[in-house]
Design a protein around this motif. Sequence first.
Motif, PDB file in Angstrom:
ATOM      1  N   GLY A  48      17.100  -0.093  14.744  1.00  0.00           N
ATOM      2  CA  GLY A  48      17.521   1.228  15.208  1.00  0.00           C
ATOM      3  C   GLY A  48      18.452   1.114  16.392  1.00  0.00           C
ATOM      4  N   ARG A  49      19.516   1.894  16.371  1.00  0.00           N
ATOM      5  CA  ARG A  49      20.529   1.784  17.418  1.00  0.00           C
ATOM      6  C   ARG A  49      20.604   3.061  18.241  1.00  0.00           C
ATOM      7  N   GLY A  50      20.902   2.877  19.538  1.00  0.00           N
ATOM      8  CA  GLY A  50      21.229   3.998  20.399  1.00  0.00           C
ATOM      9  C   GLY A  50      22.703   3.927  20.749  1.00  0.00           C
ATOM     10  N   GLN A  51      23.091   4.671  21.758  1.00  0.00           N
ATOM     11  CA  GLN A  51      24.489   4.687  22.158  1.00  0.00           C
ATOM     12  C   GLN A  51      24.920   3.342  22.748  1.00  0.00           C
ATOM     13  N   ILE A  52      26.152   2.953  22.459  1.00  0.00           N
ATOM     14  CA  ILE A  52      26.798   1.762  23.037  1.00  0.00           C
ATOM     15  C   ILE A  52      25.896   0.527  22.931  1.00  0.00           C
ATOM     16  N   ASN A 108      24.032  13.959  24.998  1.00  0.00           N
ATOM     17  CA  ASN A 108      23.177  14.464  23.912  1.00  0.00           C
ATOM     18  C   ASN A 108      21.769  13.867  23.890  1.00  0.00           C
ATOM     19  N   ASP A 109      21.314  13.314  25.005  1.00  0.00           N
ATOM     20  CA  ASP A 109      19.902  12.941  25.084  1.00  0.00           C
ATOM     21  C   ASP A 109      19.074  14.206  25.273  1.00  0.00           C
ATOM     22  N   ILE A 110      17.839  14.179  24.774  1.00  0.00           N
ATOM     23  CA  ILE A 110      16.962  15.321  24.949  1.00  0.00           C
ATOM     24  C   ILE A 110      15.818  14.904  25.869  1.00  0.00           C
ATOM     25  N   ILE A 117      12.791  12.219  25.350  1.00  0.00           N
ATOM     26  CA  ILE A 117      12.017  12.383  24.122  1.00  0.00           C
ATOM     27  C   ILE A 117      12.867  12.164  22.879  1.00  0.00           C
ATOM     28  N   CYS A 118      14.177  12.184  23.016  1.00  0.00           N
ATOM     29  CA  CYS A 118      15.056  12.030  21.851  1.00  0.00           C
ATOM     30  C   CYS A 118      16.388  11.441  22.262  1.00  0.00           C
ATOM     31  N   GLY A 119      16.900  10.548  21.416  1.00  0.00           N
ATOM     32  CA  GLY A 119      18.247  10.018  21.578  1.00  0.00           C
ATOM     33  C   GLY A 119      18.984  10.111  20.258  1.00  0.00           C
ATOM     34  N   MET A 120      20.285  10.032  20.320  1.00  0.00           N
ATOM     35  CA  MET A 120      21.061  10.124  19.083  1.00  0.00           C
ATOM     36  C   MET A 120      22.332   9.298  19.163  1.00  0.00           C
ATOM     37  N   LEU A 121      22.822   8.949  17.990  1.00  0.00           N
ATOM     38  CA  LEU A 121      24.067   8.192  17.844  1.00  0.00           C
ATOM     39  C   LEU A 121      24.922   8.914  16.817  1.00  0.00           C
ATOM     40  N   ILE A 122      26.097   9.383  17.233  1.00  0.00           N
ATOM     41  CA  ILE A 122      26.991  10.137  16.357  1.00  0.00           C
ATOM     42  C   ILE A 122      28.240   9.310  16.082  1.00  0.00           C
ATOM     43  N   GLU A 123      28.529   9.108  14.791  1.00  0.00           N
ATOM     44  CA  GLU A 123      29.677   8.312  14.383  1.00  0.00           C
ATOM     45  C   GLU A 123      30.603   9.171  13.528  1.00  0.00           C
ATOM     46  N   ASN A 124      31.790   9.414  14.031  1.00  0.00           N
ATOM     47  CA  ASN A 124      32.764  10.263  13.348  1.00  0.00           C
ATOM     48  C   ASN A 124      33.865   9.425  12.712  1.00  0.00           C
ATOM     49  N   ILE A 136      25.165  11.635  11.906  1.00  0.00           N
ATOM     50  CA  ILE A 136      24.396  11.897  13.117  1.00  0.00           C
ATOM     51  C   ILE A 136      23.039  11.204  12.980  1.00  0.00           C
ATOM     52  N   GLY A 137      22.809  10.186  13.786  1.00  0.00           N
ATOM     53  CA  GLY A 137      21.531   9.493  13.790  1.00  0.00           C
ATOM     54  C   GLY A 137      20.656   9.999  14.917  1.00  0.00           C
TER      55      GLY A 137
END
Length: 253
Positions: A48-52, A108-110, A117-124, A136-137
């Motif tokens: 599982g990946r997060g940002q950068i 976009n961390d929550i 409590i939540c992270g995301m990785l968005i790849e456009n 959107i991961g």
Amino acid sequence: MTQDNEKETPRLIRLEEVNSTNAYLHSLNQKERLPEGSVVWADFQTSGRGQIGNSWESESGKNLTFSMVFYPSFLLARRQFLISQVAALSVKETLDEYTRGITVKWPNDIYWNDKKICGMLIENDLAGEYIYSSIIGIGININQARFRGDAPNPVSLCQILGKEVEKEDVMHRFLGHVYTNYLTLMEGEHDATLAGKYLDSLYRKEGFFLYEDKNGRFEAEFAGIEPTGHLLLRTKDGSVRRYEFKEVKFVLG
């Protein structure tokens, strides 16, 4: 969701284990264009990946780890931060149904209070001046009782509420919010609706707090978000600093 796919029902693909839901969805979408809004949901991600390049700790079967695809071909590439706003707001609105104290930490961390409590990785993927597709991961901590990694401030919904929560219920509620927010974006109401809701939801929106950039720590207050997604911070001497993602760090604790 889009005109081309309006008669197609989004697919929900459930997997026991996968290296990365973003990578799996991207590979699958290269073979067959999935209906807009389709989701790949895994009980466990081995990579599982997060940002950068950051990793995302998630105990098998305890949390929500999933990716979804949209085709916002109506959106200029320079406005791609709106996709981040849609995703972050949708998670916040979902968790608001369970507890108070949920905010969006730019970009976009929550957060629940001062814990993540939540992270995301968005790849456009871009097509000229427009966005061809967005994957959107998202990882939401649901029922994990202990975190053993080196993340400084994780928290789960279970820890907040003192009881386990049905992951399927959280997912169902999230999909309702994200489809609604994405349709709002498609209808061109983002400036008045999505951007305003995003600003209202921000972590550390009011007051002076510690931040850190390449020159060291400083105190500043929130001064705005540009349409490009750049963060504006105002220091105590009245000057405004402009940051891209990863150029500034929120100092916690």
